[in-house]
Design a protein around this motif. Sequence first.
Motif, PDB file in Angstrom:
ATOM      1  N   ARG A  90      -4.562  15.692  14.186  1.00 22.00           N
ATOM      2  CA  ARG A  90      -4.363  14.299  13.759  1.00 22.00           C
ATOM      3  C   ARG A  90      -4.658  14.233  12.269  1.00 22.00           C
ATOM      4  NH1 ARG A  90      -8.532  11.283  16.337  1.00 22.00           N
ATOM      5  NH2 ARG A  90      -7.474   9.419  15.601  1.00 22.00           N
ATOM      6  N   HIS A  91      -4.033  13.281  11.592  1.00 20.68           N
ATOM      7  CA  HIS A  91      -4.274  13.152  10.164  1.00 20.68           C
ATOM      8  C   HIS A  91      -4.069  11.702   9.727  1.00 20.68           C
ATOM      9  CE1 HIS A  91       0.035  13.859  10.612  1.00 20.68           C
ATOM     10  NE2 HIS A  91       0.179  13.087   9.550  1.00 20.68           N
ATOM     11  N   GLY A  92      -4.599  11.385   8.565  1.00 23.58           N
ATOM     12  CA  GLY A  92      -4.458  10.040   8.030  1.00 23.58           C
ATOM     13  C   GLY A  92      -5.147   9.923   6.694  1.00 23.58           C
ATOM     14  N   ILE A  93      -5.373   8.683   6.291  1.00 28.48           N
ATOM     15  CA  ILE A  93      -6.059   8.402   5.035  1.00 28.48           C
ATOM     16  C   ILE A  93      -7.162   7.401   5.333  1.00 28.48           C
ATOM     17  CG2 ILE A  93      -5.843   7.468   2.699  1.00 28.48           C
ATOM     18  CD1 ILE A  93      -2.902   8.312   2.777  1.00 28.48           C
ATOM     19  N   ALA A  94      -8.376   7.726   4.914  1.00 31.39           N
ATOM     20  CA  ALA A  94      -9.514   6.820   5.065  1.00 31.39           C
ATOM     21  C   ALA A  94      -9.731   6.102   3.742  1.00 31.39           C
ATOM     22  CB  ALA A  94     -10.760   7.605   5.457  1.00 31.39           C
ATOM     23  N   PHE A  95      -9.911   4.788   3.802  1.00 30.37           N
ATOM     24  CA  PHE A  95     -10.161   3.991   2.606  1.00 30.37           C
ATOM     25  C   PHE A  95     -11.601   3.519   2.612  1.00 30.37           C
ATOM     26  CE2 PHE A  95      -5.643   3.694   3.366  1.00 30.37           C
ATOM     27  CZ  PHE A  95      -5.108   3.849   2.101  1.00 30.37           C
ATOM     28  N   ARG A  96     -12.236   3.570   1.446  1.00 33.02           N
ATOM     29  CA  ARG A  96     -13.627   3.148   1.312  1.00 33.02           C
ATOM     30  C   ARG A  96     -13.789   2.447  -0.032  1.00 33.02           C
ATOM     31  NH1 ARG A  96     -18.258   4.641   4.149  1.00 33.02           N
ATOM     32  NH2 ARG A  96     -20.154   4.226   2.999  1.00 33.02           N
ATOM     33  N   ALA A  97     -14.641   1.421  -0.056  1.00 34.45           N
ATOM     34  CA  ALA A  97     -14.909   0.686  -1.292  1.00 34.45           C
ATOM     35  C   ALA A  97     -16.412   0.562  -1.494  1.00 34.45           C
ATOM     36  CB  ALA A  97     -14.275  -0.702  -1.232  1.00 34.45           C
ATOM     37  N   ALA A  98     -16.809   0.427  -2.749  1.00 32.17           N
ATOM     38  CA  ALA A  98     -18.220   0.196  -3.053  1.00 32.17           C
ATOM     39  C   ALA A  98     -18.604  -1.248  -2.750  1.00 32.17           C
ATOM     40  CB  ALA A  98     -18.503   0.515  -4.524  1.00 32.17           C
ATOM     41  N   GLU A  99     -17.615  -2.171  -2.879  1.00 31.75           N
ATOM     42  CA  GLU A  99     -17.897  -3.591  -2.665  1.00 31.75           C
ATOM     43  C   GLU A  99     -16.607  -4.334  -2.358  1.00 31.75           C
ATOM     44  OE1 GLU A  99     -20.233  -7.119  -5.037  1.00 31.75           O
ATOM     45  OE2 GLU A  99     -18.895  -5.853  -6.208  1.00 31.75           O
ATOM     46  N   ILE A 100     -16.708  -5.282  -1.417  1.00 28.90           N
ATOM     47  CA  ILE A 100     -15.632  -6.235  -1.146  1.00 28.90           C
ATOM     48  C   ILE A 100     -16.291  -7.601  -1.177  1.00 28.90           C
ATOM     49  CG2 ILE A 100     -13.910  -7.054   0.507  1.00 28.90           C
ATOM     50  CD1 ILE A 100     -13.898  -4.191   1.687  1.00 28.90           C
ATOM     51  N   ARG A 101     -15.754  -8.494  -2.009  1.00 30.18           N
ATOM     52  CA  ARG A 101     -16.365  -9.820  -2.143  1.00 30.18           C
ATOM     53  C   ARG A 101     -15.278 -10.873  -2.306  1.00 30.18           C
ATOM     54  NH1 ARG A 101     -15.905 -11.166  -7.489  1.00 30.18           N
ATOM     55  NH2 ARG A 101     -15.621  -9.420  -8.898  1.00 30.18           N
ATOM     56  N   PRO A 102     -15.614 -12.139  -2.001  1.00 32.57           N
ATOM     57  CA  PRO A 102     -14.639 -13.198  -2.286  1.00 32.57           C
ATOM     58  C   PRO A 102     -14.231 -13.135  -3.744  1.00 32.57           C
ATOM     59  CG  PRO A 102     -16.451 -14.049  -0.973  1.00 32.57           C
ATOM     60  CD  PRO A 102     -16.836 -12.650  -1.395  1.00 32.57           C
ATOM     61  N   LEU A 103     -12.978 -13.398  -4.039  1.00 32.59           N
ATOM     62  CA  LEU A 103     -12.447 -13.247  -5.392  1.00 32.59           C
ATOM     63  C   LEU A 103     -13.246 -14.014  -6.436  1.00 32.59           C
ATOM     64  CD1 LEU A 103     -10.242 -11.952  -7.098  1.00 32.59           C
ATOM     65  CD2 LEU A 103      -8.811 -13.925  -6.637  1.00 32.59           C
ATOM     66  N   ASN A 104     -13.723 -15.194  -6.099  1.00 33.69           N
ATOM     67  CA  ASN A 104     -14.442 -16.012  -7.080  1.00 33.69           C
ATOM     68  C   ASN A 104     -15.954 -15.813  -7.085  1.00 33.69           C
ATOM     69  OD1 ASN A 104     -12.030 -17.158  -7.960  1.00 33.69           O
ATOM     70  ND2 ASN A 104     -12.065 -18.625  -6.278  1.00 33.69           N
ATOM     71  N   ALA A 105     -16.472 -14.896  -6.260  1.00 35.88           N
ATOM     72  CA  ALA A 105     -17.914 -14.632  -6.228  1.00 35.88           C
ATOM     73  C   ALA A 105     -18.282 -13.686  -7.364  1.00 35.88           C
ATOM     74  CB  ALA A 105     -18.301 -14.021  -4.897  1.00 35.88           C
ATOM     75  N   PRO A 106     -19.493 -13.820  -7.900  1.00 32.54           N
ATOM     76  CA  PRO A 106     -19.921 -12.904  -8.958  1.00 32.54           C
ATOM     77  C   PRO A 106     -20.055 -11.478  -8.421  1.00 32.54           C
ATOM     78  CG  PRO A 106     -21.651 -14.531  -8.455  1.00 32.54           C
ATOM     79  CD  PRO A 106     -20.474 -14.840  -7.588  1.00 32.54           C
ATOM     80  N   ALA A 107     -19.778 -10.493  -9.246  1.00 33.60           N
ATOM     81  CA  ALA A 107     -19.883  -9.084  -8.847  1.00 33.60           C
ATOM     82  C   ALA A 107     -21.308  -8.784  -8.399  1.00 33.60           C
ATOM     83  CB  ALA A 107     -19.499  -8.178 -10.019  1.00 33.60           C
TER      84      ALA A 107
END
Length: 113
Positions: A90-107
């Motif tokens: 089996r194969h694929g692509i795993a996606f990972r992020a350091a942060e996901i936040r509402p667009l208007n929220a401060p980093a």
Amino acid sequence: MASLPIDTAKFTGIICAVPPAPRVANRETGQLRVDRETGKTVYQVGLCMMAGTSADVVNVSVAGEPTGVQLGMPVAVRDLIATPWENDGRHGIAFRAAEIRPLNAPAGKGAGQ
């Protein structure tokens, strides 16, 4: 395999298509997946990534709960990477992020911050 950084600035929009949910490491016991570096629970969020006239929904993992992220909400994604994987044919692509936040929220206020 190498992880590949994705420039999220190239997308015309990123919207939460599936709300954050904790990832399960063991279905039999219900044990949740934990990030090795931070010890935080790993969450998965379905993101609709739009570019031009096309859109794709991808599942993105993030350490810590993405506070305030809800279905249909535009979001900002920090340090998104794609990692190709292969296991038992089996194969694929795993996606990972350091942060996901509402667009208007401060980093720094999105993923378990």
